[in-house]
Scaffold this motif. Structure first.
Motif, PDB file in Angstrom:
ATOM      1  N   SER A   1       2.393   4.357   9.845  1.00  0.00           N
ATOM      2  CA  SER A   1       2.563   2.940  10.113  1.00  0.00           C
ATOM      3  C   SER A   1       2.423   2.144   8.819  1.00  0.00           C
ATOM      4  O   SER A   1       1.811   2.587   7.862  1.00  0.00           O
ATOM      5  CB  SER A   1       1.506   2.469  11.121  1.00  0.00           C
ATOM      6  OG  SER A   1       0.203   2.668  10.590  1.00  0.00           O
ATOM      7  N   VAL A   2       3.000   0.957   8.793  1.00  0.00           N
ATOM      8  CA  VAL A   2       2.942   0.079   7.633  1.00  0.00           C
ATOM      9  C   VAL A   2       2.204  -1.194   8.032  1.00  0.00           C
ATOM     10  O   VAL A   2       2.634  -1.912   8.921  1.00  0.00           O
ATOM     11  CB  VAL A   2       4.352  -0.266   7.116  1.00  0.00           C
ATOM     12  CG1 VAL A   2       4.255  -1.187   5.899  1.00  0.00           C
ATOM     13  CG2 VAL A   2       5.117   0.998   6.772  1.00  0.00           C
ATOM     14  N   LYS A   3       1.093  -1.469   7.374  1.00  0.00           N
ATOM     15  CA  LYS A   3       0.353  -2.691   7.666  1.00  0.00           C
ATOM     16  C   LYS A   3       1.032  -3.874   7.009  1.00  0.00           C
ATOM     17  O   LYS A   3       1.612  -3.757   5.942  1.00  0.00           O
ATOM     18  CB  LYS A   3      -1.084  -2.582   7.155  1.00  0.00           C
ATOM     19  CG  LYS A   3      -1.970  -1.649   7.957  1.00  0.00           C
ATOM     20  CD  LYS A   3      -3.363  -1.601   7.376  1.00  0.00           C
ATOM     21  CE  LYS A   3      -4.042  -2.947   7.388  1.00  0.00           C
ATOM     22  NZ  LYS A   3      -4.321  -3.450   8.731  1.00  0.00           N
ATOM     23  N   GLU A   4       0.948  -5.023   7.648  1.00  0.00           N
ATOM     24  CA  GLU A   4       1.490  -6.236   7.063  1.00  0.00           C
ATOM     25  C   GLU A   4       0.588  -6.706   5.930  1.00  0.00           C
ATOM     26  O   GLU A   4      -0.636  -6.758   6.062  1.00  0.00           O
ATOM     27  CB  GLU A   4       1.599  -7.337   8.126  1.00  0.00           C
ATOM     28  CG  GLU A   4       2.761  -7.150   9.086  1.00  0.00           C
ATOM     29  CD  GLU A   4       4.106  -7.198   8.381  1.00  0.00           C
ATOM     30  OE1 GLU A   4       4.266  -8.017   7.450  1.00  0.00           O
ATOM     31  OE2 GLU A   4       4.976  -6.404   8.734  1.00  0.00           O
ATOM     32  N   LEU A   5       1.191  -7.054   4.816  1.00  0.00           N
ATOM     33  CA  LEU A   5       0.430  -7.546   3.684  1.00  0.00           C
ATOM     34  C   LEU A   5      -0.109  -8.944   3.974  1.00  0.00           C
ATOM     35  O   LEU A   5       0.428  -9.664   4.815  1.00  0.00           O
ATOM     36  CB  LEU A   5       1.325  -7.589   2.447  1.00  0.00           C
ATOM     37  CG  LEU A   5       1.652  -6.235   1.820  1.00  0.00           C
ATOM     38  CD1 LEU A   5       2.845  -6.368   0.872  1.00  0.00           C
ATOM     39  CD2 LEU A   5       0.460  -5.679   1.079  1.00  0.00           C
TER      40      LEU A   5
ATOM     41  N   ALA B   1      -0.801 -12.922   3.671  1.00  0.00           N
ATOM     42  CA  ALA B   1       0.174 -13.988   3.400  1.00  0.00           C
ATOM     43  C   ALA B   1       0.163 -14.381   1.933  1.00  0.00           C
ATOM     44  O   ALA B   1       1.193 -14.749   1.364  1.00  0.00           O
ATOM     45  CB  ALA B   1      -0.143 -15.194   4.280  1.00  0.00           C
TER      46      ALA B   1
ATOM     47  N   TYR C   1      -6.892 -10.682  -2.476  1.00  0.00           N
ATOM     48  CA  TYR C   1      -6.363 -11.511  -1.386  1.00  0.00           C
ATOM     49  C   TYR C   1      -7.508 -12.294  -0.751  1.00  0.00           C
ATOM     50  O   TYR C   1      -8.686 -11.971  -0.904  1.00  0.00           O
ATOM     51  CB  TYR C   1      -5.678 -10.641  -0.337  1.00  0.00           C
ATOM     52  CG  TYR C   1      -6.634  -9.840   0.526  1.00  0.00           C
ATOM     53  CD1 TYR C   1      -6.986 -10.265   1.805  1.00  0.00           C
ATOM     54  CD2 TYR C   1      -7.209  -8.662   0.057  1.00  0.00           C
ATOM     55  CE1 TYR C   1      -7.875  -9.550   2.586  1.00  0.00           C
ATOM     56  CE2 TYR C   1      -8.084  -7.931   0.827  1.00  0.00           C
ATOM     57  CZ  TYR C   1      -8.419  -8.375   2.092  1.00  0.00           C
ATOM     58  OH  TYR C   1      -9.304  -7.656   2.859  1.00  0.00           O
TER      59      TYR C   1
ATOM     60  N   PHE D   1      -3.080  -0.935   2.272  1.00  0.00           N
ATOM     61  CA  PHE D   1      -1.807  -1.360   2.843  1.00  0.00           C
ATOM     62  C   PHE D   1      -0.713  -0.403   2.385  1.00  0.00           C
ATOM     63  O   PHE D   1      -0.416  -0.307   1.194  1.00  0.00           O
ATOM     64  CB  PHE D   1      -1.487  -2.790   2.406  1.00  0.00           C
ATOM     65  CG  PHE D   1      -2.468  -3.804   2.904  1.00  0.00           C
ATOM     66  CD1 PHE D   1      -2.245  -4.473   4.105  1.00  0.00           C
ATOM     67  CD2 PHE D   1      -3.619  -4.088   2.192  1.00  0.00           C
ATOM     68  CE1 PHE D   1      -3.158  -5.404   4.569  1.00  0.00           C
ATOM     69  CE2 PHE D   1      -4.525  -5.019   2.652  1.00  0.00           C
ATOM     70  CZ  PHE D   1      -4.305  -5.685   3.846  1.00  0.00           C
TER      71      PHE D   1
ATOM     72  N   THR E   1       3.114   1.166   2.088  1.00  0.00           N
ATOM     73  CA  THR E   1       4.517   0.788   2.057  1.00  0.00           C
ATOM     74  C   THR E   1       5.351   2.041   1.871  1.00  0.00           C
ATOM     75  O   THR E   1       4.949   2.965   1.157  1.00  0.00           O
ATOM     76  CB  THR E   1       4.820  -0.206   0.921  1.00  0.00           C
ATOM     77  OG1 THR E   1       6.234  -0.379   0.812  1.00  0.00           O
ATOM     78  CG2 THR E   1       4.291   0.285  -0.412  1.00  0.00           C
TER      79      THR E   1
ATOM     80  N   THR F   1      12.022  -5.863  -1.438  1.00  0.00           N
ATOM     81  CA  THR F   1      10.775  -5.168  -1.117  1.00  0.00           C
ATOM     82  C   THR F   1       9.837  -5.161  -2.316  1.00  0.00           C
ATOM     83  O   THR F   1       8.629  -5.398  -2.182  1.00  0.00           O
ATOM     84  CB  THR F   1      11.066  -3.729  -0.668  1.00  0.00           C
ATOM     85  OG1 THR F   1      11.901  -3.758   0.491  1.00  0.00           O
ATOM     86  CG2 THR F   1       9.772  -2.994  -0.333  1.00  0.00           C
TER      87      THR F   1
ATOM     88  N   ARG G   1       8.320  -8.492  -2.698  1.00  0.00           N
ATOM     89  CA  ARG G   1       7.370  -8.818  -1.627  1.00  0.00           C
ATOM     90  C   ARG G   1       6.063  -8.042  -1.765  1.00  0.00           C
ATOM     91  O   ARG G   1       4.978  -8.626  -1.701  1.00  0.00           O
ATOM     92  CB  ARG G   1       8.004  -8.521  -0.262  1.00  0.00           C
ATOM     93  CG  ARG G   1       7.074  -8.754   0.928  1.00  0.00           C
ATOM     94  CD  ARG G   1       7.809  -8.558   2.234  1.00  0.00           C
ATOM     95  NE  ARG G   1       8.405  -7.237   2.331  1.00  0.00           N
ATOM     96  CZ  ARG G   1       7.748  -6.151   2.776  1.00  0.00           C
ATOM     97  NH1 ARG G   1       6.478  -6.264   3.150  1.00  0.00           N
ATOM     98  NH2 ARG G   1       8.344  -4.980   2.852  1.00  0.00           N
ATOM     99  N   VAL G   2       6.123  -6.721  -1.985  1.00  0.00           N
ATOM    100  CA  VAL G   2       4.899  -5.923  -1.944  1.00  0.00           C
ATOM    101  C   VAL G   2       4.039  -6.110  -3.198  1.00  0.00           C
ATOM    102  O   VAL G   2       2.837  -5.841  -3.166  1.00  0.00           O
ATOM    103  CB  VAL G   2       5.206  -4.423  -1.737  1.00  0.00           C
ATOM    104  CG1 VAL G   2       5.965  -4.204  -0.450  1.00  0.00           C
ATOM    105  CG2 VAL G   2       5.952  -3.832  -2.925  1.00  0.00           C
TER     106      VAL G   2
END
Length: 712
Positions: A106-110, A112, A249, A285, A287, A336, A339-340
């Motif tokens: 699974s990929v966790k959402e980073l 915001a 973060y 996290f 990806t 990508t 974003r990452v």
């Protein structure tokens, strides 16, 4: 720190072995066999007496090996890894069909909002994987693929390779006195622990004692360390490419890890970020982006560099742990990456073709601080059609790196490093094919707080020590206040990497970030007032107080200058010059206190390490150096006439040379005597082609300053 659920290492091993068994036709390894063979601590299929005899025979063999024997042993591993990678790509469709029913990770959402720090920001530790020696029952040196097993390759008549799973009989840390790898890691661990804690990955509890005894026996005892016991084993020691990318973060600048996908053929190393996060309680996290740490660098302000080699890496259907993935098209890939890594300005570079097969940018370029980027300069003898990367590096420099804008709104200062020679002092690997076997370079180093470790290529008995010393001198000029440490990397570059490739920085928690451009090494005494010292200081809670501490090098105590502004984050202070004279060396450092109670110094190990500058003196061999704030070209960019303004400490013969991005001199200006103080002259650029140039000022033949210039 918040703990999260991560996939257990043994689950990945079971998944991988089931995929391999189905694909390679190893039916005799049932799930029960997996549990017994892979999850237990006894990996031997022979009696303890036989195992003891095998170990003794292997140790006897290794004790007779030379450094060259060790290098050849690892080079054979590299060839087998490349063979397996080609095999996976050519058979990826069959393999993905075999594993299609398996559940992808699974990929966790980073978050915001987050920030990936630069490598030169404050660290808490550096993570390394101690090299291990693995042998099969026949005494052949192998690389683990999954716990207890390696892959061997049988070449078929059609030139293809057929993998087969073999049992690893002996698996122990490399602590052989004659091993260049054991000695390299010993020197590396000792250099790291003098600045930050060194985290050493091991795979058996007893290995911590073995490594500590080895280092103590060589007068480099471990004292600032932590062992990371990864009992599921590892594949190799290239920690940069598989380790976690730390980022901050949330309101408290919490530390978390970005876990990118690594080579499909190294599932145990692909697991390292999850292993560390689970052990220490950090958020992790994941990806599916396949990117190695050597192919990314950032200034911590939203500008990041990578090579287009990522397109090939992500254009297959094999992902993490040999699980299936969907190929990522170029447009989505670029989005990508942005974003990452939280990038505002992603910069894509041409991948090199003669770098040992990595396509990684850390082979030839590196951001040293907020204002400076280092780039390798290949010698003119390599500017041939047989060596493609001369043109590739110069293209990247001219069109990408030199046009990038630093956080202060100006172009980065470019520092060029010579290419290391062969041991006999010559450039004899001047074709792509020959250079690929040993892609040397001084750039692939490790920066940690106020120490820089760079790859060198000599020792007391062999190699080009003179060129190593020149590279060290360039680093000392580019990184004033840093401790510069060379480590002989001649056993690493033939494998495709060096110091940067075998290390991974772990960022500090709750950091206080300092941004400061040190003064030149030699500074003229001002006519009145003093030396203005500025710094920008950041912490998520805000900066409550800041100060400058300075002294003459002959003094014991420091003078304190508190921030002259109500905004302590924007420090500005003056070192008075009234009682200073030519030849005095001034040393200084900063302190800051955050509103959340954290305090920090910069340099981070002050007063052991300090920034310094020297008041100019007519008796100094290096006294002719321009003031950083005065040498300038106005306007820049220019479309015609421009004015060059510079200052000198003492009278000298001056000329300015304009060179293009390939290092060719296109124009020479001024060529006159100049007096001490501020001078200026006019230039006309109407006859020059539009583009980026470097303007270098020479005083009595000595290069004293280079500026980026553009002609429109």
């Amino acid at each position: 720190m918040q703990k999260v659920n991560v996939m257990r290492n043994n689950c990945l091993v079971c998944l991988t072995i089931s995929v391999l068994c189905a694909f390679f036709g190893v039916a005799h390894l049932s799930a029960q066999d997996n549990d017994k063979s892979l999850m237990s601590q006894n990996y031997s299929l022979v009696s303890s007496t036989q195992l003891h005899e095998q170990k003794d025979a292997i140790r006897k063999k290794m004790s007779a090996m030379t450094s060259k024997d060790y290098l050849n042993m690892y080079k054979r591993l590299k060839m087998r890894k490349d063979q397996f990678q080609r095999y996976l790509v050519s058979h990826s469709e069959n393999l993905s069909k075999t594993s299609r029913a398996e559940k992808s990770l699974s990929v966790k959402e980073l978050p915001a909002s987050f920030r990936v720090p630069a490598e030169y920001e404050e660290l808490q530790a550096v993570y390394i994987a101690w090299p291990y020696n693995a042998f099969d029952s026949a005494g052949n040196f192998v690389e683990p693929f999954i716990k207890g097993y390696a892959l061997e390759y049988e070449e078929l008549p059609n030139g293809d390779y057929r993998p087969k799973i073999i049992t690893i009989q002996v698996f122990e840390p490399d602590v052989e006195d004659n091993s260049p790898y054991a000695n390299t890691w010993m020197k590396l661990a000792d250099a790291i622990q003098q600045e930050v804690q060194v985290w050493i990955q091991i795979h058996r509890p007893q290995d911590s004692v073995i490594i500590k005894e080895f280092m103590a026996s060589h007068n480099t005892p471990l004292y600032n360390y932590r062992f990371m016991l990864k009992e599921s084993w590892g594949n190799a020691f290239w920690m940069r490419d598989c380790g976690p990318h730390g980022f901050y973060y949330g309101d408290n600048d919490s530390l978390a890890f970005l876990d990118a996908s690594y080579y499909p053929g190294r599932p145990l190393d692909d697991d390292i970020p999850s292993f560390i996060a689970n052990k220490l309680g950090y958020q992790n996290f994941k990806t599916e982006l396949e990117i190695e740490g050597g192919n990314f660098m950032t200034d911590g302000h939203g500008t990041g560099f990578y090579s287009d080699g990522l397109f090939e890496n992500n254009n297959d259907n094999l992902g993490h742990g040999l699980t299936p993935k969907t190929p990522i098209p170029p447009a989505q890939l670029r989005d990508t990456i942005k974003r990452v890594f939280g990038l505002k300005t992603p910069i894509e570079l041409r991948a090199l073709q003669c770098d040992g097969g990595t396509t990684h940018i850390d082979i030839y370029t590196k951001i040293l601080n907020d204002n400076t980027i280092a780039v390798t300069e290949y010698p003119k003898v390599m500017q041939t059609p047989q060596f493609y990367d001369y043109a590739n590096v110069e293209y990247n420099l001219k069109n990408k790196i030199a046009t990038a804008i630093a956080a202060d709104g100006k172009p980065f200062n470019i520092v060029r490093f010579p290419l290391p020679t062969s041991d006999d002092g010559r450039y004899d690997s001047i074709t792509c094919e020959s250079f690929n076997w040993d892609a040397r370079g001084f750039i692939n180093g490790l920066i940690m707080n106020n120490t820089y470790i760079f790859p060198s290529f000599s020792d007391a008995n062999s190699g080009n020590a003179q060129l190593d010393a020149q590279a060290q001198s360039i680093y000392e000029r580019a990184l004033p206040g840093y401790r510069i440490i060379p480590i002989d990397s001649r056993w690493l570059t033939p494998l495709g990497g060096a110091i940067h490739c075998i290390t991974m920085q772990i960022p500090a928690e709750n950091p206080i970030k300092f941004v400061h451009q040190p003064l030149s090494r030699f500074v003229a005494k001002p006519q009145q007032g003093g030396f203005n010292i500025v710094a920008s200081i950041y912490n998520h809670s805000g900066v409550a107080a800041s100060a400058l501490h300075w002294r003459k090098s002959t003094d014991q105590s420091f003078n304190d200058v508190a921030s002259s502004s109500s905004d302590a984050a924007n420090f500005s202070g003056v070192i008075p010059a009234d009682n200073l004279k030519d030849g005095d060396i001034i040393e200084y450092y900063f302190t800051a206190a955050a509103k959340n109670g954290r305090s920090a110094k910069y340099p981070y190990i002050a007063p052991t390490r300090l920034f310094s500058f020297t008041l100019s003196t007519a008796n100094s061999a290096n006294n002719i150096e321009s003031d950083e704030n005065i040498f300038e070209i106005t306007p820049n960019p220019t479309a015609g006439d421009a004015v060059c303004k510079f200052s000198l400490f003492h009278a000298a013969y001056i000329e300015m040379r304009l060179t293009d991005m390939l290092g060719r001199t296109v124009a020479t200006y001024y060529q006159n005597d100049a007096n001490a103080g501020v001078n200026s002259f006019s230039v006309n650029t109407q006859n020059l082609e539009k583009g980026i140039y470097f303007a270098t000022l020479y005083a009595n033949g000595l290069s004293i300053k280079t500026l980026w210039a553009a002609v429109q």
